[in-house]
Structure formats: C-alpha cells, structure tokens
Design a protein around this motif. Structure first.
Motif, PDB file in Angstrom:
ATOM      1  N   GLU A   5       0.805  -1.219   0.000  1.00 18.59           N
ATOM      2  CA  GLU A   5       0.000   0.000   0.000  1.00 18.59           C
ATOM      3  C   GLU A   5       0.841   1.273   0.000  1.00 18.59           C
ATOM      4  OE1 GLU A   5      -1.500   1.342   4.327  1.00 18.59           O
ATOM      5  OE2 GLU A   5      -2.444  -0.502   3.644  1.00 18.59           O
ATOM      6  N   THR A   6       2.151   1.145   0.166  1.00 20.41           N
ATOM      7  CA  THR A   6       3.012   2.333   0.065  1.00 20.41           C
ATOM      8  C   THR A   6       3.196   2.792  -1.375  1.00 20.41           C
ATOM      9  OG1 THR A   6       5.016   0.971  -0.012  1.00 20.41           O
ATOM     10  CG2 THR A   6       4.286   1.713   2.152  1.00 20.41           C
ATOM     11  N   ASP A   7       2.874   1.934  -2.342  1.00 19.30           N
ATOM     12  CA  ASP A   7       2.994   2.299  -3.752  1.00 19.30           C
ATOM     13  C   ASP A   7       1.992   3.411  -4.063  1.00 19.30           C
ATOM     14  OD1 ASP A   7       2.927   2.477  -6.551  1.00 19.30           O
ATOM     15  OD2 ASP A   7       3.283   0.333  -6.815  1.00 19.30           O
ATOM     16  N   PRO A   8       2.426   4.555  -4.579  1.00 16.44           N
ATOM     17  CA  PRO A   8       1.497   5.647  -4.896  1.00 16.44           C
ATOM     18  C   PRO A   8       0.402   5.253  -5.885  1.00 16.44           C
ATOM     19  CG  PRO A   8       3.762   6.435  -4.930  1.00 16.44           C
ATOM     20  CD  PRO A   8       3.842   4.936  -4.817  1.00 16.44           C
ATOM     21  N   ALA A   9       0.638   4.202  -6.676  1.00 12.25           N
ATOM     22  CA  ALA A   9      -0.358   3.788  -7.664  1.00 12.25           C
ATOM     23  C   ALA A   9      -1.525   3.041  -7.039  1.00 12.25           C
ATOM     24  CB  ALA A   9       0.294   2.911  -8.736  1.00 12.25           C
ATOM     25  N   MET A  10      -1.403   2.640  -5.756  1.00 10.57           N
ATOM     26  CA  MET A  10      -2.470   1.908  -5.098  1.00 10.57           C
ATOM     27  C   MET A  10      -3.393   2.876  -4.364  1.00 10.57           C
ATOM     28  SD  MET A  10      -1.724  -1.125  -6.036  1.00 10.57           S
ATOM     29  CE  MET A  10      -0.786  -0.569  -7.483  1.00 10.57           C
ATOM     30  N   THR A  11      -4.678   2.656  -4.466  1.00 14.45           N
ATOM     31  CA  THR A  11      -5.650   3.570  -3.888  1.00 14.45           C
ATOM     32  C   THR A  11      -5.782   3.397  -2.381  1.00 14.45           C
ATOM     33  OG1 THR A  11      -7.973   4.273  -3.994  1.00 14.45           O
ATOM     34  CG2 THR A  11      -7.556   1.950  -4.273  1.00 14.45           C
ATOM     35  N   PHE A  12      -6.241   4.447  -1.722  1.00 18.88           N
ATOM     36  CA  PHE A  12      -6.495   4.392  -0.281  1.00 18.88           C
ATOM     37  C   PHE A  12      -7.595   3.388   0.059  1.00 18.88           C
ATOM     38  CE2 PHE A  12      -8.871   5.862   3.470  1.00 18.88           C
ATOM     39  CZ  PHE A  12      -7.857   5.879   4.412  1.00 18.88           C
ATOM     40  N   HIS A  13      -8.473   3.109  -0.890  1.00 19.46           N
ATOM     41  CA  HIS A  13      -9.647   2.270  -0.603  1.00 19.46           C
ATOM     42  C   HIS A  13      -9.331   0.792  -0.428  1.00 19.46           C
ATOM     43  CE1 HIS A  13     -11.279   5.922  -2.577  1.00 19.46           C
ATOM     44  NE2 HIS A  13     -12.078   5.854  -1.539  1.00 19.46           N
ATOM     45  N   GLN A  14      -8.105   0.401  -0.672  1.00 21.18           N
ATOM     46  CA  GLN A  14      -7.683  -0.953  -0.308  1.00 21.18           C
ATOM     47  C   GLN A  14      -6.617  -0.915   0.793  1.00 21.18           C
ATOM     48  OE1 GLN A  14      -8.468  -0.912  -4.189  1.00 21.18           O
ATOM     49  NE2 GLN A  14     -10.279  -1.212  -2.906  1.00 21.18           N
ATOM     50  N   SER A  15      -6.499   0.204   1.472  1.00 23.32           N
ATOM     51  CA  SER A  15      -5.535   0.328   2.567  1.00 23.32           C
ATOM     52  C   SER A  15      -6.036  -0.424   3.801  1.00 23.32           C
ATOM     53  CB  SER A  15      -5.315   1.799   2.921  1.00 23.32           C
ATOM     54  OG  SER A  15      -6.490   2.346   3.505  1.00 23.32           O
ATOM     55  N   GLN A  16      -5.101  -0.706   4.707  1.00 20.36           N
ATOM     56  CA  GLN A  16      -5.494  -1.366   5.951  1.00 20.36           C
ATOM     57  C   GLN A  16      -6.430  -0.485   6.767  1.00 20.36           C
ATOM     58  OE1 GLN A  16      -2.012  -3.767   7.764  1.00 20.36           O
ATOM     59  NE2 GLN A  16      -1.036  -2.264   6.423  1.00 20.36           N
ATOM     60  N   ALA A  17      -6.205   0.834   6.765  1.00 23.26           N
ATOM     61  CA  ALA A  17      -7.064   1.735   7.530  1.00 23.26           C
ATOM     62  C   ALA A  17      -8.505   1.645   7.052  1.00 23.26           C
ATOM     63  CB  ALA A  17      -6.551   3.174   7.408  1.00 23.26           C
ATOM     64  N   THR A  25      -9.702   2.097 -12.019  1.00 26.07           N
ATOM     65  CA  THR A  25      -9.128   3.048 -12.962  1.00 26.07           C
ATOM     66  C   THR A  25      -8.623   2.272 -14.183  1.00 26.07           C
ATOM     67  OG1 THR A  25      -6.924   2.881 -11.986  1.00 26.07           O
ATOM     68  CG2 THR A  25      -8.424   4.556 -11.087  1.00 26.07           C
ATOM     69  N   PRO A  26      -8.543   2.899 -15.341  1.00 28.24           N
ATOM     70  CA  PRO A  26      -8.020   2.199 -16.525  1.00 28.24           C
ATOM     71  C   PRO A  26      -6.617   1.646 -16.295  1.00 28.24           C
ATOM     72  CG  PRO A  26      -9.112   4.218 -17.184  1.00 28.24           C
ATOM     73  CD  PRO A  26      -9.059   4.240 -15.682  1.00 28.24           C
ATOM     74  N   GLU A  27      -5.776   2.386 -15.559  1.00 26.30           N
ATOM     75  CA  GLU A  27      -4.418   1.914 -15.279  1.00 26.30           C
ATOM     76  C   GLU A  27      -4.454   0.654 -14.434  1.00 26.30           C
ATOM     77  OE1 GLU A  27      -4.506   6.153 -16.219  1.00 26.30           O
ATOM     78  OE2 GLU A  27      -5.530   4.979 -14.656  1.00 26.30           O
ATOM     79  N   ALA A  28      -5.309   0.641 -13.413  1.00 28.61           N
ATOM     80  CA  ALA A  28      -5.406  -0.531 -12.541  1.00 28.61           C
ATOM     81  C   ALA A  28      -5.963  -1.731 -13.294  1.00 28.61           C
ATOM     82  CB  ALA A  28      -6.281  -0.211 -11.333  1.00 28.61           C
ATOM     83  N   ALA A  29      -6.981  -1.495 -14.122  1.00 29.35           N
ATOM     84  CA  ALA A  29      -7.582  -2.599 -14.878  1.00 29.35           C
ATOM     85  C   ALA A  29      -6.617  -3.169 -15.909  1.00 29.35           C
ATOM     86  CB  ALA A  29      -8.859  -2.125 -15.561  1.00 29.35           C
ATOM     87  N   GLY A  30      -5.581  -2.411 -16.247  1.00 27.32           N
ATOM     88  CA  GLY A  30      -4.596  -2.882 -17.215  1.00 27.32           C
ATOM     89  C   GLY A  30      -3.469  -3.692 -16.606  1.00 27.32           C
ATOM     90  N   ARG A  31      -3.450  -3.826 -15.274  1.00 26.72           N
ATOM     91  CA  ARG A  31      -2.396  -4.589 -14.610  1.00 26.72           C
ATOM     92  C   ARG A  31      -2.820  -6.036 -14.386  1.00 26.72           C
ATOM     93  NH1 ARG A  31      -2.664  -0.042 -10.712  1.00 26.72           N
ATOM     94  NH2 ARG A  31      -1.241   1.582 -11.463  1.00 26.72           N
ATOM     95  N   VAL A  32      -1.828  -6.926 -14.300  1.00 25.77           N
ATOM     96  CA  VAL A  32      -2.072  -8.288 -13.855  1.00 25.77           C
ATOM     97  C   VAL A  32      -2.468  -8.195 -12.368  1.00 25.77           C
ATOM     98  CG1 VAL A  32      -0.964 -10.516 -13.446  1.00 25.77           C
ATOM     99  CG2 VAL A  32      -0.378  -9.200 -15.502  1.00 25.77           C
TER     100      VAL A  32
END
Length: 408
Positions: free
Chosen positions: A44-56, A148-155
């Motif tokens: 979750e430290t990766d800036p590309a990951m959203t807050f909505h899947q954070s542990q908080a 997001t389109p970027e997220a949907a484009g990842r494995v």
C-alpha cells in the motif's frame, strides 16, 4: 487459511508457455489481517495503489459493519504479488465477491506489487478463476468494480472481461501556484463567487474553517454531516445511504484512526459560523482521504436551513482545494458520480471500469445479467430524460415505503 497448490519453481526460471501459468499461479485466503499485514504494508506504500484498499479503510469497514473480510493473496511460483481484500454479499441466491467497502469507495486498484514481482505475462480469466476456486473462495462471481483504466490494465485484471462503470469520476489537477489551479476552471468567476460568499459570512458574524484535529472534533463534524445529509436526502425523497448504524460506525472508525504522525484516515473539514444568531453552527462539512499527494473528497454536506445564500459547500471546496494546493498535493479528486458541481470544478474526467470473473456455472449464467444491469444504469445516468424519470420513480418508491406517520 485455505491454500491453493503451491509451486516451487524459482522466479528466475525462463518464461514458460502461457498455458503453464495456471500451474504456477496460486492463491491463499486469510480472514486475519495479521496474516498478511507485512506484505499489505509494503504494497500500500505504492502511490499507484488507492487508499480504498488500505489497511485503515478495510479495518474500519470490517469493525464498523461487522463484514467478514477475505484477504486473497496471489502468488506466482510461490512469490506473492497481490493482495485483494474482498467481501462476499448474497443477492438473490448469488454470492458476489467485491472489494471490501466498495459501496462507499471511489476508485479501486487492488494491492499489486508493480515494482518487483508482478508477472510480466497476463493471467487469463480461467487461470485466475481456477486459483481462486482452489483456494476456497466461496463466491459465484467476483466483481472488481470502479477500477481506474491503469489498474484494470495490470495483472491479474488485464485479461478479465469488463464493462464501463455506470459513473465516471472527476479530478482537478493541483499546482503550487493556486492561480494556475483556478485558471483551469474560470478563475475570475471562482474568485468572485468566493469573495461574495465571504462577505455574506462576514455579515452573519464571521466564520471559522475548522478541522477534525482531535477525535472529539472529528466526531462533532461527522455527526453534523450525518444530520445534514439525512435532512437533504429526505427533502429530495431519497433513501439515506448513511443512516445504517454500521456505516456510521465505519466512518467514525476511519475518522478516529490515526497514523504514526497523528493524521486521521478520514480528514474532516467544516465551515462554522463564529458570531451572530447562529454562532457555533456548522453550515458545511466534508470528508477527505489523502494518499501520496492524491486528495479524494469522500463526501460533503450543507445546512440548508442556515445561511442558504452563502453557497457554503462551494466555499468549503474552495478553501480545501487552496490548502491542498499549498500543501503540494497533485490532484483533488471529487470521486465517482456525475454531478454538476463536480463538472464545474474539474477539467479531467476518468471513465472507470468494472472487471468481472465467474467462478462457476452459476456465476457464468449471472454475468450477462450483472453486466446488463451496469450498462442499463450507465444508459440511464447518461440520458437526462431517463435520469429524471428514474429519479422521479425512485422518489415515489421511497415516499410510499415510509410509515404513514412520516408522510402526514
């Protein structure tokens, strides 16, 4: 924890045929966050990951609503590369796995190791379905919505079938020079409107821009939001999506969860009248989440009974955006949902995607119905005539469902 087949082939092994990937891909499922906490913190430290899947976010959702969380870890050749925090809801006999708390989230990404271990070759829908089924995910279909389109484009999402989500999201780029921010959205008009609101507030006795810096202050602002939102939705004949005690507990948990620096998971802002007849009254409230210079507005409300001509919501947005710009943030995200005030603030629009994955025959039968409903909602929301008709019908339904005492 349920374990899928483990593969011991080293990561340095030359790439095999795509058909071999199913034997190298595995999944495990845990319900205890401690089982995945170290990897979760790293991802979750990766800036590309959203807050909505954070542990908080996920912890607050689980504790507040009592929802059981299924923490899916995906591995390739025994090396973990993703965590997917999921919940399972039953609708009409169908079990749908979704991102935890997605009903109240904005953009989703999952938690993916984009820097080291993410597979370079796509994971097919059948390969991912097989891994999740072997791990024991007790769902018929998985819906990875609002991606997001970027997220949907990842494995592991890149090869999954998808449809456009019914709503886009809206963003305002930020710069160190606030004048440059306003120049994107008719700065002269924005400044004039702000000055008019400020003069009207001064005539009422002045105002304070207040913050949820302590738990007590945060809960005061949040309770004001609940009251304002309830009143507004009732006036519009709409159901109160924040009325459920579990949802309120979730937001209270998020507002009082603080990191090592004392920053809350949910940052509350409000405009309070400082003098006059209504001194101490909150006339607008908003909640923000901030991750890696990305500010997201989770909600907002106004008190329509007091200072109605002040445009209190717009005034608070101006203040928050100005502060976010000065703090060096990159974007102010108004989140999912196509509304006129978002269009007026945002030069950027992001079309979100819903990726889906059937895990069994029931899921395969349901997939066309689910995606058909998403497409229908999108059609209604993008057609002014259909949207007005749907709103009118929904208002009638809410009105008729109330007890007689409430409709007199």
């Amino acid at each position: 924890m349920a374990n899928a087949q483990d593969i011991s082939a080293p990561l340095a092994t030359p790439a095999k045929r795509t058909s071999d990937l199913a034997h190298r891909l595995s999944a495990t499922i845990a319900s205890d966050p401690d089982k995945t906490r170290v990897l979760w913190q790293a991802l979750e430290t990766d800036p590309a990951m959203t807050f909505h899947q954070s542990q908080a976010w996920v912890d607050a959702w689980s504790k507040g609503t009592g929802t059981k969380i299924f923490l899916v870890t995906l591995e390739q050749d025994g090396s973990p590369f993703a965590i997917l925090p999921l919940e399972i809801e039953s609708t009409g006999g169908l079990k749908i796995a979704r991102f935890a708390g997605t009903a109240y989230s904005n953009e989703n990404t999952g938690l993916i190791d984009t820097k080291r271990r993410c597979p370079s070759e796509p994971v097919s829908a059948s390969q991912l379905a097989s891994a999740l089924s072997r791990a024991g995910l007790s769902a018929d279909i998985v819906l990875f919505d609002k991606m997001t389109p970027e997220a949907a484009g990842r494995v592991p999402f890149s090869a999954l079938p998808r449809v456009f989500h019914q709503n886009p999201s809206f963003q305002l780029p930020l710069f160190a020079d606030f004048n440059a921010v306003l120049a994107q959205i008719n700065g002269k008009r924005r400044r004039k409107k702000y000055r008019v609101s400020e003069r009207r507030l001064d005539a009422l006795g002045g105002y304070n821009h207040i913050y949820g810096n302590t738990d007590a202050e945060a809960l005061r602002l949040l309770n004001a939001f609940f009251a304002q939102k309830t009143a507004r939705l009732a006036a519009q004949g709409l159901p109160d999506v924040f009325a459920d005690p579990g949802i309120r507990a979730f937001l209270r948990n998020l507002a009082t969860t603080r990191d090592a620096n004392g920053k809350p998971g949910l940052e509350l802002h409000g405009i309070e009248l400082s003098g006059g007849e209504h001194a101490g009254e909150l006339i607008s409230v908003a909640g923000l989440t901030i991750k890696d210079r990305h500010v997201t507005c989770q909600f907002g409300s106004i008190n329509e009974q007091i200072a109605a001509d002040v445009s209190a919501g717009e005034f608070l947005f101006y203040r928050m955006i100005e502060q976010a710009s000065a703090a060096g943030h990159d974007v102010f995200d108004f989140g999912v949902g196509d509304q006129l005030y978002k269009r007026s603030w945002c030069p950027q629009r992001t079309e979100l995607l819903d990726c889906y994955l059937a895990l069994n025959a029931k899921g395969r039968l349901a997939a066309p119905l689910i995606t058909g409903m998403i497409r229908l909602k999108r059609l209604i929301k993008t057609s002014p005539v259909l949207h007005r008709l749907a709103a009118r019908l929904r208002g009638l339904t809410v009105h008729r469902s109330r007890p007689a005492a409430e409709t007199d």
